[in-house]
Design an enzyme around this catalytic site. Structure first.
Site, PDB file in Angstrom:
ATOM      1  N   TYR A  59       0.848  -1.205   0.000  1.00 49.27           N
ATOM      2  CA  TYR A  59       0.000   0.000   0.000  1.00 49.27           C
ATOM      3  C   TYR A  59       0.884   1.256   0.000  1.00 49.27           C
ATOM      4  O   TYR A  59       1.632   1.524   0.950  1.00 49.27           O
ATOM      5  CB  TYR A  59      -0.925   0.034   1.224  1.00 49.27           C
ATOM      6  CG  TYR A  59      -1.956  -1.076   1.271  1.00 49.27           C
ATOM      7  CD1 TYR A  59      -2.282  -1.829   0.140  1.00 49.27           C
ATOM      8  CD2 TYR A  59      -2.626  -1.371   2.449  1.00 49.27           C
ATOM      9  CE1 TYR A  59      -3.229  -2.845   0.187  1.00 49.27           C
ATOM     10  CE2 TYR A  59      -3.581  -2.389   2.511  1.00 49.27           C
ATOM     11  CZ  TYR A  59      -3.866  -3.117   1.373  1.00 49.27           C
ATOM     12  OH  TYR A  59      -4.803  -4.117   1.438  1.00 49.27           O
ATOM     13  N   PRO A 199     -15.576  -3.887   2.649  1.00 42.06           N
ATOM     14  CA  PRO A 199     -16.890  -4.254   3.213  1.00 42.06           C
ATOM     15  C   PRO A 199     -18.003  -3.310   2.780  1.00 42.06           C
ATOM     16  O   PRO A 199     -19.177  -3.659   2.892  1.00 42.06           O
ATOM     17  CB  PRO A 199     -16.650  -4.162   4.733  1.00 42.06           C
ATOM     18  CG  PRO A 199     -15.548  -3.163   4.870  1.00 42.06           C
ATOM     19  CD  PRO A 199     -14.655  -3.382   3.686  1.00 42.06           C
ATOM     20  N   GLN A 202     -16.150  -0.496  -1.565  1.00 45.28           N
ATOM     21  CA  GLN A 202     -15.420   0.732  -1.900  1.00 45.28           C
ATOM     22  C   GLN A 202     -16.341   1.960  -1.923  1.00 45.28           C
ATOM     23  O   GLN A 202     -16.139   2.887  -2.694  1.00 45.28           O
ATOM     24  CB  GLN A 202     -14.651   0.562  -3.214  1.00 45.28           C
ATOM     25  CG  GLN A 202     -13.638  -0.598  -3.116  1.00 45.28           C
ATOM     26  CD  GLN A 202     -12.604  -0.614  -4.211  1.00 45.28           C
ATOM     27  OE1 GLN A 202     -12.874  -0.140  -5.312  1.00 45.28           O
ATOM     28  NE2 GLN A 202     -11.437  -1.148  -3.908  1.00 45.28           N
ATOM     29  N   GLY A 203     -17.341   1.960  -1.073  1.00 38.33           N
ATOM     30  CA  GLY A 203     -18.242   3.111  -0.967  1.00 38.33           C
ATOM     31  C   GLY A 203     -19.537   2.929  -1.745  1.00 38.33           C
ATOM     32  O   GLY A 203     -20.504   3.680  -1.544  1.00 38.33           O
ATOM     33  N   GLY A 207     -24.622   4.164  -0.842  1.00 35.85           N
ATOM     34  CA  GLY A 207     -25.761   4.744  -1.550  1.00 35.85           C
ATOM     35  C   GLY A 207     -25.473   6.147  -2.060  1.00 35.85           C
ATOM     36  O   GLY A 207     -26.355   6.830  -2.579  1.00 35.85           O
TER      37      GLY A 207
HETATM   38  N1  LIG Z   1      -6.401  -8.220   0.968  1.00 35.28           N
HETATM   39  C1  LIG Z   1      -6.719  -7.585  -0.124  1.00 35.28           C
HETATM   40  O1  LIG Z   1      -6.484  -8.040  -1.245  1.00 35.28           O
HETATM   41  C2  LIG Z   1      -7.430  -6.250   0.017  1.00 35.28           C
HETATM   42  C3  LIG Z   1      -8.026  -5.655  -1.103  1.00 35.28           C
HETATM   43  C4  LIG Z   1      -8.699  -4.429  -0.914  1.00 35.28           C
HETATM   44  C5  LIG Z   1      -8.748  -3.839   0.349  1.00 35.28           C
HETATM   45  N2  LIG Z   1      -8.124  -4.451   1.409  1.00 35.28           N
HETATM   46  C6  LIG Z   1      -8.173  -3.835   2.772  1.00 35.28           C
HETATM   47  O2  LIG Z   1      -9.505  -3.550   3.115  1.00 35.28           O
HETATM   48  C7  LIG Z   1      -9.647  -2.170   3.461  1.00 35.28           C
HETATM   49  C8  LIG Z   1     -11.015  -1.673   3.087  1.00 35.28           C
HETATM   50  O3  LIG Z   1     -11.340  -1.953   1.728  1.00 35.28           O
HETATM   51  P1  LIG Z   1     -11.503  -0.798   0.637  1.00 35.28           P
HETATM   52  O4  LIG Z   1     -10.804   0.406   1.092  1.00 35.28           O
HETATM   53  O5  LIG Z   1     -11.165  -1.406  -0.683  1.00 35.28           O
HETATM   54  O6  LIG Z   1     -13.085  -0.553   0.571  1.00 35.28           O
HETATM   55  P2  LIG Z   1     -14.206  -0.082   1.615  1.00 35.28           P
HETATM   56  O7  LIG Z   1     -13.720  -0.131   2.991  1.00 35.28           O
HETATM   57  O8  LIG Z   1     -15.412  -0.875   1.254  1.00 35.28           O
HETATM   58  O9  LIG Z   1     -14.468   1.409   1.145  1.00 35.28           O
HETATM   59  C9  LIG Z   1     -13.741   2.477   1.679  1.00 35.28           C
HETATM   60  C10 LIG Z   1     -14.265   3.780   1.083  1.00 35.28           C
HETATM   61  O10 LIG Z   1     -15.679   3.877   1.294  1.00 35.28           O
HETATM   62  C11 LIG Z   1     -16.036   5.225   1.631  1.00 35.28           C
HETATM   63  N3  LIG Z   1     -16.608   5.180   2.995  1.00 35.28           N
HETATM   64  C12 LIG Z   1     -16.029   4.669   4.120  1.00 35.28           C
HETATM   65  N4  LIG Z   1     -16.842   4.817   5.184  1.00 35.28           N
HETATM   66  C13 LIG Z   1     -17.951   5.426   4.730  1.00 35.28           C
HETATM   67  C14 LIG Z   1     -19.152   5.851   5.355  1.00 35.28           C
HETATM   68  N5  LIG Z   1     -19.372   5.663   6.654  1.00 35.28           N
HETATM   69  N6  LIG Z   1     -20.103   6.448   4.582  1.00 35.28           N
HETATM   70  C15 LIG Z   1     -19.909   6.643   3.250  1.00 35.28           C
HETATM   71  N7  LIG Z   1     -18.777   6.253   2.602  1.00 35.28           N
HETATM   72  C16 LIG Z   1     -17.815   5.654   3.339  1.00 35.28           C
HETATM   73  C17 LIG Z   1     -14.749   6.042   1.554  1.00 35.28           C
HETATM   74  O11 LIG Z   1     -14.607   6.557   0.233  1.00 35.28           O
HETATM   75  P3  LIG Z   1     -15.207   7.994  -0.277  1.00 35.28           P
HETATM   76  O12 LIG Z   1     -15.505   8.826   0.930  1.00 35.28           O
HETATM   77  O13 LIG Z   1     -14.124   8.549  -1.134  1.00 35.28           O
HETATM   78  O14 LIG Z   1     -16.427   7.624  -1.071  1.00 35.28           O
HETATM   79  C18 LIG Z   1     -13.679   4.992   1.785  1.00 35.28           C
HETATM   80  O15 LIG Z   1     -12.430   5.316   1.244  1.00 35.28           O
HETATM   81  C19 LIG Z   1      -8.488  -1.473   2.727  1.00 35.28           C
HETATM   82  O16 LIG Z   1      -8.155  -0.231   3.303  1.00 35.28           O
HETATM   83  C20 LIG Z   1      -7.395  -2.517   2.895  1.00 35.28           C
HETATM   84  O17 LIG Z   1      -6.823  -2.416   4.186  1.00 35.28           O
HETATM   85  C21 LIG Z   1      -7.486  -5.643   1.259  1.00 35.28           C
END
Ligand SMILES: NC(=O)c1ccc[n+]([C@@H]2O[C@H](COP(=O)([O-])OP(=O)(O)OC[C@H]3O[C@@H](n4cnc5c(N)ncnc54)[C@H](OP(=O)(O)O)[C@@H]3O)[C@@H](O)[C@H]2O)c1
Length: 329
Positions: A59, A199, A202-203, A207
């Site tokens: 990362y 989870p 990615q946002g 909604g």
């Molecule tokens: N092992 C793997 O291969 C792998 C792959 C992917 C991710 N990961 C890990 O999983 C973590 C989380 O996954 P992710 O970042 O891909 O996706 P995510 O957690 O589903 O989405 C994060 C994004 O959702 C938005 N968000 C977060 N909380 C919110 C809320 N309460 N209300 C509205 N929007 C909200 C924000 O973006 P905006 O505000 O810009 O909309 C934020 O950057 C990563 O940081 C990483 O540590 C691991």
């Protein structure tokens, strides 16, 4: 905050914090985020009882580990610190050297959970786990985990290690409910853990985005979920999310997280672009969904069939081109 009922050196919070966003260009949150908000998010998470922090050597090419390490300074003993090995040439001496490099960037002498970021198609786990075993022996690594592993390979990795491979970190959300079929029942039966990444899809599950309001950063402009065809297909899922959210006076994102962590074997690691998002995500740990609500959400999730794969590429390229010529609003 609620914690997993699994014996680990530090209790693992049901809501953790994902830190891929920290210092990574593909999320595009910029310098102010990396130098300010990211640290504030970590410190607020600690205040709210979050113990699980997830990063990876890849990362931001190490920047996420550095930012996280600095931000948790002084709180090491409250943290269950998870990072990942990108399995490029993962031969035992390389695995050991890369763990030391991660620990140095994080400024710690122990990695509580060291995960293999994805299955290596060529190097078997019998080889990778030799390196992991050596790291556990010298005390640099507490627990070993895997990521993106199918169930059979998770079990095989554990056999290769000769002791528990605590967790499997996988894409798991209402937009990708597959792990509920096999990984979660296995983890519940055997005392293992499923760590749900992306989870909130990615946002997408907040909604907040639709055909006219697409996220612009690099990660999500190549995520087919955000294509208008998929925001249309998700109407049924979002309708059920709204009903349950209204019943709990909660947001869509909170319900999406509460759905995941209803299982005693699942923790979620949402990323956050602000302290306010982090606070809202942490509150999801207190929401108890009824069995009926959980089932209704699962049915809606299974019925949601997003367009995916190579057929979406032309549409993705068109959408990306359009967003690059429209000035940001
Ligand atoms: N092992 C793997 O291969 C792998 C792959 C992917 C991710 N990961 C890990 O999983 C973590 C989380 O996954 P992710 O970042 O891909 O996706 P995510 O957690 O589903 O989405 C994060 C994004 O959702 C938005 N968000 C977060 N909380 C919110 C809320 N309460 N209300 C509205 N929007 C909200 C924000 O973006 P905006 O505000 O810009 O909309 C934020 O950057 C990563 O940081 C990483 O540590 C691991």
């Amino acid at each position: 905050m609620r914690y997993l009922d699994v014996d680990t050196a530090v209790k693992i919070s049901k809501i953790g914090l994902g830190t891929w966003q920290f210092g990574s260009r593909e999320w595009g949150y910029g310098d102010a985020y990396s130098k300010g908000e990211a640290g504030a998010i970590v410190r607020r998470a600690l205040e709210l009882g979050v113990s699980l922090f997830d990063t990876a050597e890849i990362y931001g090419f190490g920047r996420s580990e550095r930012i996280l390490g600095q931000a948790m300074d002084g709180h090491r003993e409250e943290v269950f610190l998870a990072t990942k090995l990108f399995p490029l040439a993962p031969f035992p001496p390389v695995v050991q050297q890369r763990a030391v490099a991660s620990a140095n960037r994080l400024g710690v002498s122990r990695l509580d959970l060291y995960q293999v970021h994805q299955p290596n198609p060529l190097v078997p786990d019998t080889v990778i786990m030799r390196g992991m075993r050596a790291l556990q022996r010298i005390g640099l690594v507490g627990e070993v985990g895997v990521s993106n592993y199918p169930l059979a390979r998770w079990k095989a990795a554990e056999e290769a290690l000769g002791s528990r491979v605590l967790s499997n970190q996988v894409r798991f959300s209402l937009a990708a409910p597959g792990p509920a079929d096999d990984l979660v029942p296995y983890a519940e039966r055997t005392g293992h853990v499923v760590i749900a990444y992306s989870p909130l899809a990615q946002g997408f599950l907040s909604g907040r985005y639709d055909g006219t309001n697409r996220p612009r950063n690099r990660v999500r402009s190549f995520n087919a979920l955000f294509l208008p065809v998929n925001t249309e297909r998700a109407a049924g899922l979002l309708r059920v999310l709204r009903e349950v959210a209204d019943a709990h006076d909660a947001t869509f994102a909170q319900i999406a997280l509460a759905w995941l962590i209803k299982s005693p074997a699942v923790v979620a690691i949402p990323g956050a672009s602000s302290v306010a998002q982090l606070e809202s995500n942490v509150s999801a740990a207190e929401i108890d969904l009824t069995d009926d609500e959980w089932e209704a959400l699962r049915d809606a999730a299974v019925r949601f069939r997003p367009a995916a794969g190579p057929s979406t590429l032309p549409r993705l390229l068109r959408a990306r081109y359009r967003s690059s010529v429209v000035p940001p609003g």
